[in-house]
Design an enzyme around this catalytic site. Structure first.
Site, PDB file in Angstrom:
ATOM      1  N   ASP A 216       4.942  -0.135   3.781  1.00 37.77           N
ATOM      2  CA  ASP A 216       4.601   1.546   4.219  1.00 37.77           C
ATOM      3  C   ASP A 216       2.852   0.869   4.061  1.00 37.77           C
ATOM      4  O   ASP A 216       1.767  -0.707   3.874  1.00 37.77           O
ATOM      5  CB  ASP A 216       4.688   1.535   2.581  1.00 37.77           C
ATOM      6  CG  ASP A 216       3.705   3.079   2.295  1.00 37.77           C
ATOM      7  OD1 ASP A 216       4.446   4.245   3.171  1.00 37.77           O
ATOM      8  OD2 ASP A 216       2.558   3.179   1.346  1.00 37.77           O
ATOM      9  N   GLU A 289       4.501   1.057   8.999  1.00 36.70           N
ATOM     10  CA  GLU A 289       3.582   2.967   9.539  1.00 36.70           C
ATOM     11  C   GLU A 289       2.811   2.355   9.641  1.00 36.70           C
ATOM     12  O   GLU A 289       1.981   1.685   8.545  1.00 36.70           O
ATOM     13  CB  GLU A 289       4.252   3.146   7.947  1.00 36.70           C
ATOM     14  CG  GLU A 289       3.701   4.712   7.817  1.00 36.70           C
ATOM     15  CD  GLU A 289       3.108   4.981   6.600  1.00 36.70           C
ATOM     16  OE1 GLU A 289       2.884   6.473   6.282  1.00 36.70           O
ATOM     17  OE2 GLU A 289       2.594   4.545   5.577  1.00 36.70           O
TER      18      GLU A 289
HETATM   19  O1  ISL Z   1      -0.328  11.339   5.888  1.00 33.91           O
HETATM   20  C1  ISL Z   1      -1.022  10.553   6.562  1.00 33.91           C
HETATM   21  C2  ISL Z   1      -1.246  10.794   8.319  1.00 33.91           C
HETATM   22  O2  ISL Z   1      -1.445  11.852   8.636  1.00 33.91           O
HETATM   23  C3  ISL Z   1      -2.090   9.653   5.773  1.00 33.91           C
HETATM   24  O3  ISL Z   1      -3.356  10.150   5.312  1.00 33.91           O
HETATM   25  C4  ISL Z   1      -1.335   8.902   4.897  1.00 33.91           C
HETATM   26  O4  ISL Z   1      -2.555   7.636   4.982  1.00 33.91           O
HETATM   27  C5  ISL Z   1       0.361   8.250   5.348  1.00 33.91           C
HETATM   28  O5  ISL Z   1       0.723   9.371   5.145  1.00 33.91           O
HETATM   29  C6  ISL Z   1       0.623   6.945   4.481  1.00 33.91           C
HETATM   30  O6  ISL Z   1       1.926   7.177   3.788  1.00 33.91           O
HETATM   31  C7  ISL Z   1       2.306   6.616   3.204  1.00 33.91           C
HETATM   32  O7  ISL Z   1       1.660   5.904   2.366  1.00 33.91           O
HETATM   33  C8  ISL Z   1       1.837   6.904   0.760  1.00 33.91           C
HETATM   34  C9  ISL Z   1       2.623   7.889   0.969  1.00 33.91           C
HETATM   35  O8  ISL Z   1       2.694   8.451  -0.143  1.00 33.91           O
HETATM   36  C10 ISL Z   1       3.246   8.253   1.837  1.00 33.91           C
HETATM   37  O9  ISL Z   1       4.142   9.133   1.651  1.00 33.91           O
HETATM   38  C11 ISL Z   1       3.864   7.437   2.497  1.00 33.91           C
HETATM   39  O10 ISL Z   1       4.896   7.894   3.704  1.00 33.91           O
HETATM   40  C12 ISL Z   1       1.300   6.011  -0.187  1.00 33.91           C
HETATM   41  O11 ISL Z   1       1.994   5.382  -0.867  1.00 33.91           O
END
Ligand code: ISL
Ligand code: CA
Length: 559
Positions: A216, A289
Site C-alpha cells: 500500500d 501501489e
Molecule cells: O486515491 C488516490 C489516487 O487516486 C490517492 O488519494 C490515495 O493515496 C490512494 O488511493 C491510496 O490508496 C491506498 O491507501 C489508502 C486506502 O484508503 C486505499 O484504499 C488504498 O488503496 C490508505 O491506506
C-alpha cells in the site's frame, strides 16, 4: 522447443499470468453478517479458476478497527475475526495452491491503526521506547499573534482524506503525522526497529506460503527529514480535494524510499516458489501501489542489471488517461520507452479506490477495454466484477461508509460505489450473502438480470468475453510473453501488434480497438479474426481494411 517457449519456461508466473483483485468485504459472505469473508473466497476459487486468472490479490484481512476498512492494521500477523480465522486463511491458501492459483496479500506499511499496540505505546509518553516509531512533531513556534499550540501545525502537509496531516495529542503535547485518517498514524520508516518489525511480519506470511504482496502507498513511506512545508499548488481550485492544495514535494516520493523497496525485494528474493520449482529470479511478487507520473513510477523497478526494486510498480496510467486512441497510444509508447532494461510492464484498469471501469467509460467501451488490458504487453490486473461489466452502485447519503467521503462530503465522490457486492446469481442479495441478510453496501442496479450465473450462460456476455480473452492469452506465447510493436492511433482507432514466436513460427497478432463513438474503417494486414469483442465474427478473413463498430475491438492472427 522454440525460443519463445524456452523464454516462457524462464518467465515468472507474475509475468505471464493475470492478477485479480478481491475486495474481501464485497466478494462472498458465508455467515450472513453482510460482509464477505475468507471462507467466501475459498468457496469461489473455482469461479476464478474457470475465469482463467492466475493470482488473487486480497485487500487487507488483518485485525483492524476498520476505520478505513482494513487499511488501518492493528496486528500485522493475524486475521480479523470479521473475515474469519487463521485456520480459514490456511485453508484458503492451500485450496488456491491446489488449484494452481497464487495468493497475494495487501500489506500496509506506511501507517498502522491508532489502536495498534505500537501506537498505543508510542503515544503513552514522550520517553516511551516506541515514541520514535511514529512521526511526532512539536507545535510550530508561536508568532507575533499568539495562537494555542494545538492550532500551530508543524507544516502545511495535507491528509489524502482531507484536512491537515497532523493531529494534536493532548496527552504528550505534540502532533503526530497521518497521511490518511487520524486513525492511521504514519510509521517512521527511518527507524531501523520499525523496518525490522515490518520485515518480520512480511516473513510471517511468506513462511506460510503467500505468493507476494501488494504494498500500500509505497511511494509515501519516507518524508522529508526537516518536515519542510510543501509549495502551494498554483492550479488548485475549490472543488478539488484538500490534499491538492499543495504539491507533494516533501511528503512523497523521497529518494530513500527506493532503499526500502530494495530491502523488501532482497528479503523476498530468499523465498522459493510455492507452486512448481522454477526458482529463477523472484518467485514471490512485490507489487507497489504507486500513484506517480510514469517517469517517476519506473524508478521503483530499481536500478542495476538485477533491478533491485518492485517487480510490478502498479501502472495506473490507463485509469488516469483520457479514454481516446491518441492519448492511450501515447501512454503505451511512453511507458514502454521508459521501462528500464529487464523491467516487466503492467497495467491496471480498476481498483477499490476508482470509479468502476464500466461507469467511467461506459459498458460499450468496457468491452474494448477488456481486449486492451488482456492483449497489452505486461501483467494485467483486473478488479472483481469488471469481468461482468459491473457499474458503480448508487449510494444514498445514509448508506455512505467510506471515511474519505465522510471527511470531505460533497467533494468529488466516495469509494463506496465501486465496492458494492459481487453479483453472483438472480436470487435475493445476488447470492452475495444470505437472502435475509443486509449487505454492507447496496447492490449495483441491474444485478437481477446481469450477474455471474446469467452471464455464464449467455454466449455474448462480458463474462464470456473475459473467459475467451484469458484463455487466448494463456494459449499464445505471443500474447503473454511476446513483444509489442507499431502502437498507433488512427482517428478513434488504436492499434498495435503483438509479436513473437510460437513453435518456431513467427506468430503475430494485430489488435484493433475503436475507442470512439462512431464506426471506423482502418487498414489492416492479411489475417484471420481470432476474436471480436462482440463475440460474433471469429474465423473470418481480413485483408486490406477492417471495419470496427464503436467500442468494438478485434484480435487478428496475422499471416
Ligand atoms: O486515491 C488516490 C489516487 O487516486 C490517492 O488519494 C490515495 O493515496 C490512494 O488511493 C491510496 O490508496 C491506498 O491507501 C489508502 C486506502 O484508503 C486505499 O484504499 C488504498 O488503496 C490508505 O491506506
Ligand atoms: Ca461474513
Amino acid at each position: 522447443m522454440s525460443m519463445a517457449d524456452s523464454e516462457f519456461e524462464a518467465a515468472q508466473w507474475w509475468q505471464t499470468g493475470v492478477i485479480y483483485q478481491v475486495y474481501p468485504r464485497s466478494f462472498q459472505d458465508t455467515n450472513g453478517d453482510g460482509v464477505g469473508d475468507l471462507k467466501g473466497i475459498t468457496a469461489r476459487l473455482d469461479y476464478l479458476k474457470g475465469l482463467g486468472v492466475d493470482a488473487v490479490w486480497i485487500s487487507p484481512i488483518f485485525p483492524s478497527p476498520m476505520a478505513d476498512f482494513g487499511y488501518d492494521v492493528s496486528d500485522y500477523t493475524g486475521v480479523d475475526p470479521l473475515f474469519g480465522t487463521m485456520k480459514d486463511f490456511d485453508v484458503l491458501l492451500a485450496a488456491a495452491h491446489a488449484k494452481g492459483l497464487r495468493v497475494i496479500l495487501d500489506f500496509v506499511p506506511n501507517h498502522t491503526s491508532d489502536q495498534h499496540p505500537w501506537f498505543v505505546e508510542s503515544r503513552s509518553s514522550r520517553t516511551n521506547a516506541k515514541r520514535d516509531w511514529y512521526l511526532w512533531h512539536d507545535a510550530a513556534r508561536a508568532g507575533d499573534n499568539w495562537q494555542p499550540a494545538p492550532t500551530r501545525l508543524p507544516n502545511n502537509w495535507m491528509s489524502q482524506f482531507g484536512g491537515p496531516a497532523w493531529t494534536w495529542d493532548e496527552g504528550t503535547q505534540q502532533f503526530y503525522l497521518h497521511s490518511f485518517l487520524k486513525e492511521q498514524p504514519d510509521l517512521n520508516w527511518r527507524n531501523p526497529e520499525v523496518r525490522a518489525a515490518m520485515y518480520a511480519a512480511m516473513r510471517f506470511w511468506l513462511d506460510k506460503g503467500v505468493d507476494g504482496f501488494r504494498m500500500d502507498v509505497l511511494w509515501l513511506l519516507i518524508k522529508d527529514i526537516y518536515f519542510q512545508s510543501n509549495p502551494p499548488n498554483p492550479e488548485y481550485y475549490d472543488a478539488q480535494h484538500d490534499v491538492k492544495r499543495v504539491l507533494p514535494v516533501f511528503n512523497a516520493d523521497q529518494p530513500e524510499t527506493l532503499e526500502i523497496v530494495a530491502e523488501m525485494r532482497a528479503l523476498m528474493a530468499a523465498y522459493r516458489p510455492t507452486i512448481g520449482d522454477k526458482g529463477v529470479g523472484s518467485s514471490r511478487v512485490l507489487i507497489g501501489e504507486i500513484y506517480l507520473p510514469l517517469d517517476r513510477l519506473v524508478r521503483y523497478y530499481g536500478a542495476g542489471p538485477q533491478l533491485s526494486g518492485a517487480d510490478l510498480p502498479f501502472n495506473f496510467a490507463l485509469i488516469q488517461t483520457r479514454w481516446a486512441a491518441d492519448a492511450i497510444a501515447e501512454v503505451i509508447t511512453k511507458y514502454e520507452g521508459l521501462l528500464p532494461a529487464g523491467a516487466w510492464p503492467n497495467y491496471v484498469l480498476g481498483n477499490h479506490d476508482q470509479p468502476r471501469l464500466a461507469t467511467r467509460i461506459g459498458k460499450q467501451q468496457a468491452r474494448a477495454a477488456a481486449l486492451l488490458l488482456l492483449t497489452l504487453r505486461g501483467t494485467p490486473t483486473m478488479y472483481y466484477g469488471d469481468e461482468l461489466g459491473m457499474v458503480d452502485a448508487v449510494i444514498a447519503p445514509d448508506q455512505v461508509r467510506d471515511p474519505a467521503e465522510k471527511n470531505e462530503p460533497g467533494k468529488g465522490r466516495g469509494r463506496d460505489p465501486e465496492r458494492s457486492p459481487m453479483v453472483w446469481v438472480s436470487a435475493p442479495n445476488a447470492g452475495f450473502t444470505m437472502p435475509d441478510a443486509v449487505p454492507w453496501l447496496p447492490l449495483e442496479a441491474g444485478w437481477e438480470t446481469e450477474n455471474a450465473a446469467e452471464q455464464g450462460g449467455r454466449k455474448e456476455s462480458m463474462l464470456m468475453l473475459y473467459r475467451k480473452l484469458l484463455a487466448l492469452r494463456r494459449q499464445h506465447d505471443t500474447l503473454h510473453a511476446g513483444g509489442i510493436a507499431e502502437v498507433v492511433a488512427e482517428g478513434s482507432v488504436l492499434r498495435f501488434r503483438r509479436v513473437g514466436l510460437e513453435d518456431g513460427e513467427s506468430t503475430d497478432f494485430q489488435v484493433v480497438l475503436n475507442l470512439g463513438s462512431e464506426v471506423a474503417t482502418v487498414s489492416c494486414a492479411k489475417g484471420t479474426v481470432v476474436l471480436t469483442t462482440l463475440l460474433d465474427g471469429a474465423g473470418s478473413s481480413v485483408e486490406g481494411t477492417v471495419t470496427v463498430e464503436a467500442g468494438e475491438g478485434l484480435l487478428i492472427a496475422l499471416e
